[in-house]
Design a protein around this motif. Structure first.
Motif, mmCIF file in Angstrom:
data_model
loop_
_atom_site.group_PDB
_atom_site.id
_atom_site.type_symbol
_atom_site.label_atom_id
_atom_site.label_comp_id
_atom_site.label_asym_id
_atom_site.label_seq_id
_atom_site.Cartn_x
_atom_site.Cartn_y
_atom_site.Cartn_z
ATOM 1 N N UNK A 119 -3.319 -2.317 -4.961
ATOM 2 C CA UNK A 119 -4.121 -3.356 -5.612
ATOM 3 C C UNK A 119 -3.848 -4.673 -4.888
ATOM 4 N N UNK A 120 -4.890 -5.228 -4.306
ATOM 5 C CA UNK A 120 -4.763 -6.480 -3.551
ATOM 6 C C UNK A 120 -5.766 -7.479 -4.090
ATOM 7 N N UNK A 121 -5.269 -8.644 -4.452
ATOM 8 C CA UNK A 121 -6.148 -9.682 -4.969
ATOM 9 C C UNK A 121 -5.878 -11.019 -4.309
ATOM 10 N N UNK A 122 -6.930 -11.782 -4.095
ATOM 11 C CA UNK A 122 -6.808 -13.090 -3.442
ATOM 12 C C UNK A 122 -7.493 -14.147 -4.297
ATOM 13 N N UNK A 189 3.739 6.661 -11.231
ATOM 14 C CA UNK A 189 5.098 7.192 -11.192
ATOM 15 C C UNK A 189 6.080 6.185 -10.592
ATOM 16 N N UNK A 190 5.597 5.426 -9.613
ATOM 17 C CA UNK A 190 6.433 4.409 -8.966
ATOM 18 C C UNK A 190 5.554 3.233 -8.559
ATOM 19 N N UNK A 191 6.174 2.070 -8.434
ATOM 20 C CA UNK A 191 5.478 0.880 -7.941
ATOM 21 C C UNK A 191 6.273 0.276 -6.790
ATOM 22 N N UNK A 192 5.582 -0.412 -5.900
ATOM 23 C CA UNK A 192 6.229 -1.035 -4.747
ATOM 24 C C UNK A 192 5.539 -2.355 -4.442
ATOM 25 N N UNK A 193 6.176 -3.489 -4.796
ATOM 26 C CA UNK A 193 5.600 -4.795 -4.435
ATOM 27 C C UNK A 193 5.479 -4.914 -2.915
ATOM 28 N N UNK A 194 4.404 -5.565 -2.464
ATOM 29 C CA UNK A 194 4.175 -5.747 -1.037
ATOM 30 C C UNK A 194 4.182 -7.236 -0.716
ATOM 31 N N UNK A 195 4.527 -7.556 0.520
ATOM 32 C CA UNK A 195 4.551 -8.949 0.944
ATOM 33 C C UNK A 195 3.133 -9.518 0.974
ATOM 34 N N UNK A 196 2.965 -10.799 0.624
ATOM 35 C CA UNK A 196 1.633 -11.409 0.705
ATOM 36 C C UNK A 196 1.107 -11.352 2.133
ATOM 37 N N UNK A 197 -0.182 -11.121 2.266
ATOM 38 C CA UNK A 197 -0.800 -11.119 3.582
ATOM 39 C C UNK A 197 -1.507 -12.440 3.862
ATOM 40 N N UNK A 200 -3.047 -17.305 0.045
ATOM 41 C CA UNK A 200 -3.878 -17.267 -1.156
ATOM 42 C C UNK A 200 -3.782 -15.935 -1.898
ATOM 43 N N UNK A 201 -2.884 -15.051 -1.452
ATOM 44 C CA UNK A 201 -2.715 -13.780 -2.159
ATOM 45 C C UNK A 201 -2.256 -14.020 -3.589
ATOM 46 N N UNK A 202 -2.890 -13.314 -4.525
ATOM 47 C CA UNK A 202 -2.504 -13.396 -5.930
ATOM 48 C C UNK A 202 -1.683 -12.185 -6.340
ATOM 49 N N UNK A 203 -2.122 -10.989 -5.947
ATOM 50 C CA UNK A 203 -1.380 -9.758 -6.214
ATOM 51 C C UNK A 203 -1.440 -8.869 -4.988
ATOM 52 N N UNK A 204 -0.383 -8.095 -4.791
ATOM 53 C CA UNK A 204 -0.350 -7.115 -3.708
ATOM 54 C C UNK A 204 0.732 -6.103 -4.053
ATOM 55 N N UNK A 205 0.343 -5.011 -4.696
ATOM 56 C CA UNK A 205 1.289 -4.018 -5.191
ATOM 57 C C UNK A 205 0.755 -2.627 -4.897
ATOM 58 N N UNK A 206 1.650 -1.738 -4.449
ATOM 59 C CA UNK A 206 1.295 -0.339 -4.235
ATOM 60 C C UNK A 206 1.782 0.483 -5.422
ATOM 61 N N UNK A 207 1.003 1.502 -5.786
ATOM 62 C CA UNK A 207 1.331 2.382 -6.902
ATOM 63 C C UNK A 207 1.239 3.831 -6.442
ATOM 64 N N UNK A 244 3.918 3.327 1.349
ATOM 65 C CA UNK A 244 4.902 2.386 0.809
ATOM 66 C C UNK A 244 6.005 3.066 0.004
ATOM 67 N N UNK A 245 5.987 4.375 -0.080
ATOM 68 C CA UNK A 245 6.950 5.058 -0.947
ATOM 69 C C UNK A 245 7.909 5.969 -0.208
ATOM 70 N N UNK A 246 7.434 6.687 0.776
ATOM 71 C CA UNK A 246 8.337 7.554 1.533
ATOM 72 C C UNK A 246 7.706 7.848 2.879
ATOM 73 N N UNK A 247 8.544 7.919 3.895
ATOM 74 C CA UNK A 247 8.071 8.296 5.224
ATOM 75 C C UNK A 247 9.135 9.153 5.873
#
Length: 253
Positions: A119-122, A189-197, A200-207, A244-247
């Motif tokens: 989810x990415x919002x600006x 099941x899991x969440x992972x905050x991501x760095x702003x790109x 003006x980024x408002x939200x940037x989270x992986x689920x 963003x969860x496993x590699x």
């Protein structure tokens, strides 16, 4: 024709051994390499031949890498391998799979029937600044001071106004990300905050979302976005591979 000695294998991801690349799967490179599976035990690696002297990182290469992994994740669990990983040949791939077989297999079991959504919002810049000025008298006063004045003449006031706006955006972003996780995280099941790109980024989270919860998750994200549509332009990206969860590299390292 490129000599065999000048070729290597680009590794995309680790999958269960019964996964077969589709006939039309296109890899990186120019021309795109044919994607194949190198198997070892219960695992396989999706690979394609590339020239060892060929530069990687073109937009087309990144697109091919992501398209292959996202398409694979739609039908089977996959462990992404870091973009640009190239080995000398099938033996090196099999050595990698053999050395980390149990850890890779366990991670794939955990990822069964899951997908990543991001989810990415600006912020709308004008709406954001209007809200900040309405809420912060100091910022509003500084904005009035610089309005219509030459930039050099109002430099100090402009710098201070920029600092206030930047601090306010950072606090808002932290609050928005928390509210997003609170609103939709129950379906993941899991969440992972991501760095702003962007500033003006408002939200940037992986689920990481289970297949059984996809519809509820998407509906919750849409409701969250609707509540903020005048201020934030929201995008839902997915389903994706679980970048963003496993590699494979995280498990090796």
């Amino acid at each position: 024709m490129t000599d065999q000695a000048e070729l290597g294998l680009f590794i995309y991801g680790i999958v269960p051994s019964d996964v077969e690349p589709t006939p039309d799967a296109a890899g990186v490179g120019d021309p795109p390499g044919e994607v194949e599976a190198v198997r070892q035990g219960d695992l396989a690696a999706l690979v394609s031949e590339v020239g060892l002297e060929q530069p990687m990182g073109r937009p087309a290469d990144l697109t091919a890498y992501q398209t292959l992994l996202d398409g694979t994740a739609a039908v089977a669990p996959v462990l992404p391998v870091r973009f640009g990983t190239v080995v000398t040949g099938p033996d090196a791939v099999q050595d990698l799979l053999s050395a980390h077989h149990d850890r890779f297999a366990e991670a794939l079991d955990e990822l069964e029937d899951t997908f990543q959504y991001t989810v990415h919002g600006r912020y709308d810049e004008q709406e954001l600044i209007s809200e900040i000025l309405a809420e912060n008298p100091d910022a509003a006063q500084l904005a009035e001071q610089v309005r219509g004045r030459p930039e050099l003449e109002s430099r100090e006031a402009r710098i201070r106004l920029g600092e206030i706006i930047s601090q306010s955006v950072e606090l808002r972003r932290e609050a928005e990300n928390k509210q997003l996780v609170d609103a939709v995280g129950g379906y993941a099941r899991h969440t992972a905050p991501r760095q702003p790109s962007s500033e003006l980024d408002a939200v940037n989270v992986a689920f990481l979302v289970g297949a059984a919860d996809e519809d509820e998750f998407v509906a919750a994200v849409e409701e969250f976005a609707e509540q903020r549509r005048d201020l934030i332009r929201m995008r839902l990206l997915g389903p994706l591979a679980p970048y963003d969860f496993v590699s494979a590299h995280q498990l090796v390292e």
